[in-house]
Scaffold this motif. Structure first.
Motif, PDB file in Angstrom:
ATOM      1  N   THR A   1       1.983   3.090   2.497  1.00  0.00           N
ATOM      2  CA  THR A   1       1.354   4.100   3.374  1.00  0.00           C
ATOM      3  C   THR A   1       2.353   5.146   3.853  1.00  0.00           C
ATOM      4  N   ARG A   2       3.643   4.796   3.913  1.00  0.00           N
ATOM      5  CA  ARG A   2       4.618   5.782   4.394  1.00  0.00           C
ATOM      6  C   ARG A   2       4.826   6.913   3.403  1.00  0.00           C
TER       7      ARG A   2
ATOM      8  N   LYS B   1       4.151   3.266  -5.346  1.00  0.00           N
ATOM      9  CA  LYS B   1       5.412   3.718  -4.750  1.00  0.00           C
ATOM     10  C   LYS B   1       6.593   3.402  -5.672  1.00  0.00           C
TER      11      LYS B   1
ATOM     12  N   GLY C   1       0.547  -9.592   2.820  1.00  0.00           N
ATOM     13  CA  GLY C   1       1.922  -9.800   3.278  1.00  0.00           C
ATOM     14  C   GLY C   1       2.852 -10.222   2.160  1.00  0.00           C
TER      15      GLY C   1
ATOM     16  N   GLN D   1      -2.136  -9.609  -6.786  1.00  0.00           N
ATOM     17  CA  GLN D   1      -2.370 -10.029  -5.405  1.00  0.00           C
ATOM     18  C   GLN D   1      -3.654  -9.306  -4.993  1.00  0.00           C
TER      19      GLN D   1
ATOM     20  N   LEU E   1       0.818  -1.220   0.000  1.00  0.00           N
ATOM     21  CA  LEU E   1       0.000   0.000   0.000  1.00  0.00           C
ATOM     22  C   LEU E   1       0.851   1.270   0.000  1.00  0.00           C
TER      23      LEU E   1
END
Ligand code: UTP
Length: 295
Positions: A19-20, A30, A113, A108, A17
């Motif tokens: 998120t950072r 990303k 994970g 996915q 995701l």
């Protein structure tokens, strides 16, 4: 049947995701963030290609279409550049996907994970050893030396067993890494006896942290399949590697070179500054600019 010792396939899990890096990663992956002039995923693909890999398998998720487009032919762009006589730019665009490189994509459906992401590629990889590259770890080989995955392929060819890239990390950062411990097994090699995911500093068996490069034997897929969800409800690759270690040897390889954690803002900025300084066209001017800053 013995498994082959050459590594021809690499898996790129790009379904996280990110998120950072929000809000940058709200609608775009990303792995498409550029460091100077290339997206992170291209650095990783080039590293795999330089190690002899010719089949790139991307495990994608929502909002990741840009990655498929990046490694596809950009027909309109190429015709425009050709018509305008911009051969140098045309070469840059075409070099993204060399003719002898194949790309496969698998989805996915949920971010369950890293272990689960790798398992999604099992039917494409089949019964052969394969590399896993996490593109948010940007790896740069030593000056004049081999890129990191090529170093690992060489180690794998002599060992015939799974090899994980490791580096020494500061004690106060061990909880960000999978940490391995075991006796030395030759130049830059450790025979792993323990692997722990994100330990507290007082529980860490060493300071050897796993970086985002792995060469795995196909047996790992059975270990992931038979594994219950671990930390955070996710299917962790580290847990599967711990189980694989009970069946066959697994080695850690202390790579030569440098890693930038481009999944974090600090690491991403460090990579941007250092690679810009090394850039053949803009490095010198950028150095002058940095020196002019009143820091
Ligand atoms: P990270 O732990 O960096 O997670 O995943 P993330 O979601 O990408 O980023 P943050 O922490 O939310 O900012 C490590 C690698 O594993 C992939 C990611 O794309 C990244 O390359 N991954 C992780 C998957 O492909 N699927 C998952 O379910 C989890």
């Amino acid at each position: 049947m013995p498994i082959p010792r050459s590594v021809r396939t690499a898996v790129f899990p790009v379904a996280g995701l990110g998120t950072r890096f929000l809000p940058a990663t709200k609608a775009s992956p990303k792995e498409m963030l550029p460091v100077v002039d290339k997206p992170l995923i291209q650095y990783a693909v080039e590293e795999a290609y330089a190690a002899g890999v010719r089949h790139m398998v991307f495990v994608t998720g929502r909002s990741k279409r840009a990655i498929e487009d990046h490694f596809d032919t950009a027909y309109e762009l190429e015709s425009e550049l050709l018509a305008a006589g911009k051969q140098a730019l045309l070469d840059v665009v075409r070099a993204v996907a060399p003719d002898d490189m194949d790309c496969s994509y698998v989805r996915q459906p949920r971010s369950l994970g890293l272990g689960h992401a790798v398992l999604c590629a099992a039917h494409i990889v089949g019964e052969q050893p394969f590399a896993v590259l996490l593109a948010d770890d940007l790896m740069v080989g030593p000056p004049g030396g081999q890129p990191v995955l090529a170093q690992m392929v060489e180690a794998f060819e002599s060992l015939g067993r799974s090899v994980l890239a490791v580096q020494e990390v500061p004690l106060d950062q061990v909880r960000r890494y999978g940490i391995v411990a075991g006796p030395a097994a030759g130049d830059q090699l450790i025979k792993i006896e323990r692997i722990v995911e994100k330990p507290a500093p007082e529980a860490a068996p060493s300071r050897m942290g796993v970086a985002g490069r792995y060469i795995l034997t196909p047996r790992i897929f059975d270990e992931i399949r038979n594994q219950p969800a671990g930390a955070g409800g996710e299917i962790q690759l580290t847990d599967a590697i711990a189980r694989l270690m009970t069946k066959e040897r697994v080695y850690a390889y202390q790579y030569s070179g440098k890693r930038y954690d481009c999944g974090s803002k600090e690491g991403f900025l460090e990579a941007t500054v250092e690679l810009a300084l090394q850039h053949p066209q803009m490095g010198a001017a950028f150095r002058t600019y940095l020196k002019s800053l009143a820091l």
